[in-house]
Design a protein around this motif. Structure first.
Motif, mmCIF file in Angstrom:
data_model
loop_
_atom_site.group_PDB
_atom_site.id
_atom_site.type_symbol
_atom_site.label_atom_id
_atom_site.label_comp_id
_atom_site.label_asym_id
_atom_site.label_seq_id
_atom_site.Cartn_x
_atom_site.Cartn_y
_atom_site.Cartn_z
ATOM 1 N N UNK A 274 32.876 44.376 27.414
ATOM 2 C CA UNK A 274 33.891 44.382 26.362
ATOM 3 C C UNK A 274 35.208 43.871 26.929
ATOM 4 N N UNK A 275 35.956 43.157 26.101
ATOM 5 C CA UNK A 275 37.254 42.648 26.543
ATOM 6 C C UNK A 275 38.368 43.262 25.714
ATOM 7 N N UNK A 276 39.325 43.862 26.409
ATOM 8 C CA UNK A 276 40.541 44.362 25.753
ATOM 9 C C UNK A 276 41.617 43.298 25.918
ATOM 10 N N UNK A 277 42.259 42.908 24.816
ATOM 11 C CA UNK A 277 43.279 41.855 24.884
ATOM 12 C C UNK A 277 44.624 42.458 25.283
ATOM 13 N N UNK A 278 45.426 41.650 25.969
ATOM 14 C CA UNK A 278 46.767 42.120 26.344
ATOM 15 C C UNK A 278 47.676 40.947 26.661
ATOM 16 N N UNK A 279 48.972 41.254 26.713
ATOM 17 C CA UNK A 279 49.955 40.226 27.059
ATOM 18 C C UNK A 279 50.214 40.186 28.566
ATOM 19 N N UNK A 280 50.098 41.385 29.209
ATOM 20 C CA UNK A 280 50.400 41.480 30.646
ATOM 21 C C UNK A 280 49.434 42.420 31.326
ATOM 22 N N UNK A 281 49.173 42.161 32.615
ATOM 23 C CA UNK A 281 48.332 43.050 33.437
ATOM 24 C C UNK A 281 49.146 43.499 34.647
ATOM 25 N N UNK A 282 49.034 44.791 34.955
ATOM 26 C CA UNK A 282 49.626 45.359 36.178
ATOM 27 C C UNK A 282 48.468 45.944 36.975
ATOM 28 N N UNK A 283 48.388 45.636 38.266
ATOM 29 C CA UNK A 283 47.250 46.162 39.038
ATOM 30 C C UNK A 283 47.559 46.255 40.524
ATOM 31 N N UNK A 284 46.685 46.974 41.246
ATOM 32 C CA UNK A 284 46.809 47.006 42.704
ATOM 33 C C UNK A 284 46.022 45.824 43.285
ATOM 34 N N UNK A 285 46.220 45.506 44.578
ATOM 35 C CA UNK A 285 45.614 44.294 45.152
ATOM 36 C C UNK A 285 44.086 44.233 45.056
ATOM 37 N N UNK A 286 43.414 45.393 45.002
ATOM 38 C CA UNK A 286 41.947 45.384 45.037
ATOM 39 C C UNK A 286 41.328 44.781 43.773
ATOM 40 N N UNK A 287 42.088 44.691 42.685
ATOM 41 C CA UNK A 287 41.536 44.162 41.430
ATOM 42 C C UNK A 287 41.624 42.641 41.335
ATOM 43 N N UNK A 288 42.502 42.031 42.135
ATOM 44 C CA UNK A 288 42.662 40.559 42.086
ATOM 45 C C UNK A 288 42.754 39.989 43.511
ATOM 46 N N UNK A 289 41.628 40.041 44.268
ATOM 47 C CA UNK A 289 41.679 39.614 45.682
ATOM 48 C C UNK A 289 42.144 38.172 45.876
ATOM 49 N N UNK A 290 41.996 37.324 44.839
ATOM 50 C CA UNK A 290 42.414 35.921 44.998
ATOM 51 C C UNK A 290 43.905 35.712 44.722
ATOM 52 N N UNK A 291 44.605 36.789 44.352
ATOM 53 C CA UNK A 291 46.047 36.671 44.083
ATOM 54 C C UNK A 291 46.908 37.375 45.142
ATOM 55 N N UNK A 292 46.269 37.806 46.242
ATOM 56 C CA UNK A 292 47.016 38.513 47.294
ATOM 57 C C UNK A 292 46.730 37.917 48.662
ATOM 58 N N UNK A 293 47.627 38.219 49.615
ATOM 59 C CA UNK A 293 47.408 37.778 50.998
ATOM 60 C C UNK A 293 47.590 38.980 51.919
ATOM 61 N N UNK A 294 46.840 38.972 53.013
ATOM 62 C CA UNK A 294 46.955 40.068 53.990
ATOM 63 C C UNK A 294 48.231 39.872 54.807
#
Length: 443
Positions: A274-294
């Motif tokens: 299921x997809x919930x629609x939204x305008x913005x997402x806030x998350x910790x690094x573990x949810x978007x590994x391709x958007x963070x650097x060590x």
């Protein structure tokens, strides 16, 4: 999950929960999801059998350590400055009604092989044994200048413009010794490096004032407070707050995937098909590994003890900061101790952490100077974790990612990240000029 939300928050770590609460209070429609079946994420609080399972693989902790459910071991232990940003956020959002706080007994600094109480005022400077007689007088004059300084009262500036002169120049006016500068910079102003010396002195002075004002607030041995039963209560308190303002929480949501449109902008989050629609997402690094650097790694030891940290005046709760130069390191080391007095362990038991930014691949050797200060320990667990930060500020794609928790044992750096994210998400500064007498949850 067919509804559309202003913001979807992924992960129930402290930063995410605080932001979720602040955004809910602002009237935004918030959906908060976590892949785990418990609150807290990286900053969760574990009972002894959970701690045992995490580090030893089974849940059978020894009976000699007491009842498992009397333990609340925070995985990211941090004290709160009594007048600091987090307490202001708690009052601003009225979360204080869900929590009870107790003052932390002691704040210490390690200097030349010994542990000393951190002197923060002119009176304490004269009493402290960390300085010699003449240095005490110089430090007293410096503290009086800081105590009397009012940003809006030019007379109190004594002809100095703290927005232009560097901290180093202000300090040199008082002729303070290197050891004194070190404990003021690292254990009072809570800087994690010496780069502040080249920055405008105004932030340096404000930080020392915050420490002194927080110290005066509860008239205990430290400027810090800590929730009864530990920090595990905080994410749940913010979850309650969010619910009061119409926010929705969903735990145990596997494979939360952030969805983007063809232009690379956030459009929603998919979980369980299921997809919930939204305008913005806030998350910790573990949810978007391709958007963070060590950017680093934290080494820590978690210790269960049957006594206080030696040489801390029998404090049942305390922080000891070991400035980097004392150990010929690039980063400070932190000792954190809490006990049954804050209901985080059974009667007679103490939980201590030794944490630092890892500079080698051998955490046991690296942490040894701090662990040696603890005296005998009943149990010790070692762990390292990587620190990540986002590769961009989220403005382009509306996906706002928090940084990982650092090695500090106080909340000031964590809350700076929260405030910066709040501004990025909403486009406005968070007004935290609140009446702190409302934070009457202390015991």
């Amino acid at each position: 999950m067919d509804e559309e939300y202003d913001v979807i928050v992924l992960g129930t770590g402290l930063k995410e929960c605080i932001l979720s609460g602040l955004l809910s209070v602002d009237g935004l429609k918030v959906l908060h999801m976590d892949r785990n079946d418990y609150y807290g994420g990286e900053s969760s609080s574990l009972m002894l059998n959970q701690l045992w399972k995490r580090f030893k693989g089974d849940e059978n902790s020894p009976e000699t350590l007491g009842s498992s459910k009397e333990y609340n071991v925070d995985m990211i232990p941090k004290f709160m400055m009594a007048n600091g940003i987090l307490v202001r956020a708690l009052v601003h959002t009225n979360v204080t009604k869900y929590l009870n706080f107790k003052a932390v007994d002691g704040s210490f600094v390690y200097n030349n092989g010994k542990i000393y109480k951190v002197p923060a005022t002119d009176v304490e400077a004269l009493k402290s044994s960390i300085m010699g007689l003449f240095e005490k007088r110089r430090a007293r004059k410096f503290f009086i200048y800081v105590q009397d300084f009012e940003e809006n009262d030019p007379k109190s500036h004594e002809g100095l413009d703290l927005t232009t002169i560097r901290a180093k120049e202000l300090i040199s006016k008082y002729g303070l010794e290197d050891d004194t500068i070190e404990f003021i910079g690292h254990a009072l102003a809570l800087y994690t490096s010496d780069s502040y010396l080249e920055q405008p002195a105004i932030d340096f002075v404000k930080r020392i004032r915050l420490y002194a004002e927080s110290l005066a607030r509860f008239e205990s041995g430290s400027p810090y407070i800590y929730p009864m039963y530990g920090l595990g209560e905080l994410p749940q308190a913010f979850a309650r707050l969010s619910a009061v303002y119409g926010g929705t929480y969903m735990l145990n949501k596997p494979e939360c995937k952030v969805e983007f449109d063809d232009g690379g902008k956030v459009i929603g989050v998919t979980s369980d098909g299921e997809t919930a629609k939204c305008k913005k997402v806030v998350c910790d690094p573990s949810y978007v590994p391709d958007k963070v650097k060590k950017v680093g790694k934290v080494a820590r030891a978690i210790c269960i003890m049957s006594h206080q940290i030696p040489d801390t005046n029998d404090c049942h709760s305390a922080q000891v900061i070991i400035p980097q130069k004392q150990l010929n390191r690039k980063s400070d080391m932190y000792l954190f101790c809490c006990s049954y007095s804050h209901n985080v362990a059974p009667q007679g038991k103490f939980i201590s952490f030794v944490t630092t930014e890892a500079e080698t691949d051998d955490p046991e050797s690296e942490l040894k100077p701090g662990i040696d200060l603890l005296g005998p320990v009943d149990e010790i667990f070692y762990e390292t974790y990587d620190r990540f930060e986002p590769t961009d500020d989220g403005a382009a794609d509306s996906c706002f990612v928090s940084t990982s928790y650092d090695a500090t044992t106080h909340f000031e750096t964590t809350m700076m990240d929260v405030l910066a994210m709040y501004t990025q998400i909403t486009g406005k500064e968070l007004n935290l000029s609140v009446d702190l007498s409302a934070a009457s949850g202390e015991e």
